[in-house]
Design an enzyme around this catalytic site. Structure first.
Site, short mmCIF file in Angstrom:
data_model
loop_
_atom_site.label_atom_id
_atom_site.label_comp_id
_atom_site.label_asym_id
_atom_site.label_seq_id
_atom_site.Cartn_x
_atom_site.Cartn_y
_atom_site.Cartn_z
N PHE A 141 -1.32 5.92 -3.07
CA PHE A 141 -2.30 5.16 -2.31
C PHE A 141 -3.44 4.81 -3.24
CE2 PHE A 141 -6.07 4.40 0.17
CZ PHE A 141 -5.60 3.47 1.09
N ASP A 226 -6.37 7.49 -11.32
CA ASP A 226 -7.12 7.11 -10.14
C ASP A 226 -7.73 8.39 -9.55
OD1 ASP A 226 -8.06 6.51 -7.61
OD2 ASP A 226 -6.35 5.24 -7.06
N LYS A 255 -15.75 6.22 -4.14
CA LYS A 255 -16.10 7.13 -3.06
C LYS A 255 -17.34 7.97 -3.35
CE LYS A 255 -11.58 7.23 -0.82
NZ LYS A 255 -11.94 6.31 0.25
#
Length: 401
Positions: A141, A226, A255
């Site tokens: 994801f 990531d 984030k």
């Protein structure tokens, strides 16, 4: 109609479907707790998918934002501003890298990393134009843009959004042999999550990340990590790669970099890699804006103390001591994770992940399900042990343990 029902109805009246929110309408939040429009409090064990590592309403972050709001919030990248240089310098230092390319959202940062890898492949490695290949992992994801869903193996995220962008090959996560077999002369990068978050907090086998690092270095391929969910303290280290002493070629961050205050993301790498861009070849009006830089600078300063990494280590060890024995007992099929981050596969006898999340909501605890049977636990790193234990007690109750 209750205040919660009115809030949900208003939200759904004119918003297109994307997420499937739990039936709660949050009005205020502080620390690890949120309060809804009816005044009921909930313990947040999701932390905005790790965007709120430092808690809701963190004083240091709010003070940094307020101070910057009084000065300047946006210049665009047409001009320099006085927070940009410090932000890039401090983030590069935190990562042990040389250059920073700031963006806004995690998906934008992943798209930037893809463009970086392709351009590096053509200009530095010498791959023929249009032939660059990036290898990814099954169940990944990395976002939901059209390019990113092109290499997703999640049918829900991918179906009906074609035609799909070529240039990607997916291999099983954690399978070093499959990865090695997929690398060819046109491969420019391997893009991986050091721990797969949306897939259910999947930790790869020991030795996998070092193996990826050696393989990519030997084959002249970039290793892109990531760390949007796993990075910035969540696993007990600044970056999840550090658990196996691995330094990738490229970090993709987001984030928690914005502290839950503003969206901030970045690609961080060496001068050789990020130096391939010339002016005008990539950009973002809001990327690296003064407000974002001010907040992110405070996030970086907080991480440099090591306090939050240590807290994630200690509370994470406690979390896994409490959750580990639940696996295989009939209510929970498996527990995985690292640091203050866990994924639990719920046995069907106890209902779906969604059903368990809704039962926890009724008892004042907020989590979120993924892939049907799994719930994730990722509280703010500043949560108290007493609050965490209370939340775990509610979990045991709804599971009938």
């Amino acid at each position: 109609m209750t205040s919660t029902e009115r809030g949900i109805a208003a939200a759904e009246a004119h918003s297109a479907h994307n997420y499937h929110p739990l039936p709660v309408v949050v009005a205020t939040a502080e620390g690890a707790w949120m309060t809804d429009v009816a005044g009921r409090r909930y313990l947040d064990l999701l932390a905005g998918y790790s965007a709120l590592n430092f808690g809701h309403g963190n004083r240091r972050l709010l003070d940094a934002a307020r101070a910057q709001l009084e000065r300047v919030t946006l210049t665009s990248r047409a001009f320099h501003h006085d927070r940009f240089g410090d932000f890039c310098t401090r983030l590069a230092e935190l990562c042990g890298m040389e250059l920073v390319l700031p963006m806004n959202t995690g998906a934008e940062a992943v798209e930037t990393a893809i463009k970086t890898a392709r351009k590096w492949g053509y200009q530095v490695k010498g791959v023929p134009d249009g032939r660059a290949k990036i290898i990814v992992a099954d169940d990944n994801f990395h976002g939901r843009t059209t390019t990113i869903v092109s290499f997703s193996t999640d049918a829900e995220a991918r179906a009906d959004f074609g035609p799909y962008t070529p240039g990607f090959e997916s291999v099983p996560y954690g399978d070093l042999a499959a990865l090695a077999a997929a690398v060819d002369e046109h491969t420019v990068a391997v893009l991986l999550e050091p721990i797969q978050g949306e897939a259910g907090v999947l930790v790869p086998p020991a030795g996998y990340l070092p193996g990826v690092r050696k393989l990519t270095r030997d084959r002249d391929v970039l290793f892109i990590a990531d760390e949007i969910q796993s990075g910035l303290g969540r696993t007990g280290r600044t970056f999840a790669c550090e658990h196996e002493d691995v330094v990738p070629d490229v970090y993709v961050l987001g984030k928690a970099l914005g502290g839950g205050v503003v969206p901030v993301s970045a690609v961080v790498s060496s001068r050789e890699v990020l130096g391939v861009f010339a002016p005008g070849e990539h950009g973002s009006t809001f990327g690296g804006n003064p407000l974002a830089c001010a907040v992110a600078l405070e996030v970086i300063a907080m991480l440099r103390t090591g306090e939050f990494q240590q807290r994630a280590t200690e509370l994470g060890a406690h979390l896994h001591r409490e959750l580990g024995p639940l696996a295989g007992g009939g209510a929970v099929d498996a527990v995985r994770g690292r640091g203050l981050w866990a994924g639990m596969d719920i046995n069907p006898s106890r209902g779906s992940g969604r059903a368990v999340s809704e039962r926890l909501l009724a008892r004042g605890v907020l989590v979120k399900d993924t892939h049907g049977a799994t719930i994730r636990i990722a509280p703010p790193l500043m949560i108290s042990k007493a609050d965490l234990d209370w939340g775990l007690d509610q979990l045991r109750h709804v599971l009938g343990i």
